[in-house]
Design an enzyme around this catalytic site. Structure first.
Site, mmCIF file in Angstrom:
data_model
loop_
_atom_site.group_PDB
_atom_site.id
_atom_site.type_symbol
_atom_site.label_atom_id
_atom_site.label_comp_id
_atom_site.label_asym_id
_atom_site.label_seq_id
_atom_site.Cartn_x
_atom_site.Cartn_y
_atom_site.Cartn_z
ATOM 1 N N ASP A 87 36.706 39.119 39.265
ATOM 2 C CA ASP A 87 37.467 39.736 40.310
ATOM 3 C C ASP A 87 37.897 38.831 41.168
ATOM 4 O OD1 ASP A 87 38.978 42.145 39.517
ATOM 5 O OD2 ASP A 87 38.194 43.139 39.747
ATOM 6 N N LYS A 115 43.258 48.805 31.408
ATOM 7 C CA LYS A 115 42.353 47.572 31.608
ATOM 8 C C LYS A 115 41.671 47.065 30.410
ATOM 9 C CE LYS A 115 42.465 46.489 36.636
ATOM 10 N NZ LYS A 115 41.296 46.916 37.888
ATOM 11 N N GLN A 127 36.046 48.929 40.402
ATOM 12 C CA GLN A 127 37.004 49.116 40.204
ATOM 13 C C GLN A 127 36.961 50.017 42.059
ATOM 14 O OE1 GLN A 127 39.955 49.248 38.432
ATOM 15 N NE2 GLN A 127 40.920 49.581 39.920
#
Ligand code: NAD
Length: 297
Positions: free
Chosen positions: A120, A53, A97
């Site tokens: 997200d 990412k 994460q």
């Protein structure tokens, strides 16, 4: 034989478009989009994802920051880090994460992310907006990345989703449920199957569009497919020989399906492209806000 949906290529096109948008944002508004990725512990797969990412951000002109915290980090310290990132003007998107270590309450942590920086799309405010959206144009600014990518891949086939029978295998908060909500917003008739579903095969066979996100190699075989169906394989399973495979028996199913995504090279690259897109959207939102209130110096 079915047509391959090339997620890698579609993701690359999106990334090229974003690169241009980022350059324009910098030039016209003096804003560089920024993403902070928080990684707790040393899960090797998570490390790989965070690095991928960050690299994708660099290639797009997005500023990225990695925050690496030890496995034993206390929940309140993680929350303090998130609060700092919420206040940091260079950071437009924050990603935590997953999975988090067991001693940390994942849902409590995700609630601490400023919903305006929730690239997200896992904050309850954004998930709630997704649930309450009636149609595609009412969706929240941040839709979870993998589900958003799944929809783009389906649309890349040129097939209209409206009125189709869609089956989603998996009901997780990060994949299955949001995919189902997005398909509903696109006017499909949606069935969600899961680990307690009986007659999974019959249900899959009804699908014009089949999205599989169970994390079980070869769960879906050629017998479960309606000829000509669109098959999107979200699963990523690492086999003992190190090979990465999906949840669909690709070699057999590709002979029956109309369109199919490979693993790797299908959904995975789209997840990253959608994360970059959400980060650019977050930065644009901030730039628009500054435009209205003006800056103080
Ligand atoms: P999860 O474990 O949280 O959820 C799995 C879901 O599948 C559950 O809802 C469960 O009820 C269902 N399920 C399990 N076994 C089943 C069975 N035998 N029959 C029917 N349903 C069954 O997983 P998740 O986070 O939703 O991820 C699903 C898969 O997608 C995993 O392989 C994961 O690695 C992968 N994934 C890929 C990406 C990507 O970018 N490519 C992103 C997220 C997740």
């Amino acid at each position: 034989m079915g047509m391959l949906i090339d997620g890698k290529k579609i993701a690359q096109q999106i990334r090229e478009e974003l690169k241009i948008e980022v350059a324009r944002l910098q030039q016209e508004q003096g804003v560089t989009p920024g993403l902070a990725a928080v990684l707790i512990g040393d899960n090797p797969a998570s490390k790989v994802y965070v690095n991928m990412k960050a690299k994708a951000c660099d290639e797009t002109g997005i500023f990225s920051e990695k925050i690496l915290l030890p496995k034993e980090t206390a929940q309140q310290d993680l929350m303090a880090t998130i609060h700092e990132l919420n206040r940091d003007d260079r950071v437009h998107g924050i990603l935590i994460q997953l999975p988090l270590p067991e001693h940390i309450d994942e849902r409590a942590v995700l609630q601490e992310v400023d919903p305006h920086k929730d690239v997200d799309g896992f904050h309850p405010v954004n998930l709630g907006k997704l649930l309450s959206a009636k149609f595609w144009n009412e969706l929240p600014p941040f839709v979870p990345c993998t589900p958003a990518g799944v929809i783009k891949l389906i649309e890349s086939t040129g097939t209209k989703i409206e009125g189709k029978n869609a089956v989603v295998v998996g009901r997780s908060v990060i994949v299955g449920k949001p995919v189902a909500m997005l398909l509903l917003a696109k006017q499909a008739t949606v069935t969600v199957a899961h680990s307690r579903t009986t007659h999974l095969k019959e249900i899959c066979r009804q699908a014009d569009i089949l999205v599989v996100a169970a994390g079980r190699p070869k769960l879906v075989t050629a017998d479960d497919i309606q000829p000509g169906a669109i098959v999107i394989d979200v699963g990523t399973n690492r086999m003992p020989d190190g090979k990465l495979v999906g949840d669909v028996d690709f070699e057999a199913v590709k002979e029956v399906a109309g369109f199919i995504t490979p693993v790797p090279g299908g959904v995975g690259p789209m997840t990253i492209a959608m994360l970059l897109k959400n980060t650019v959207e977050a930065a644009k939102g901030m730039a628009a806000m500054l435009d209205v209130v003006g800056t103080t110096s």
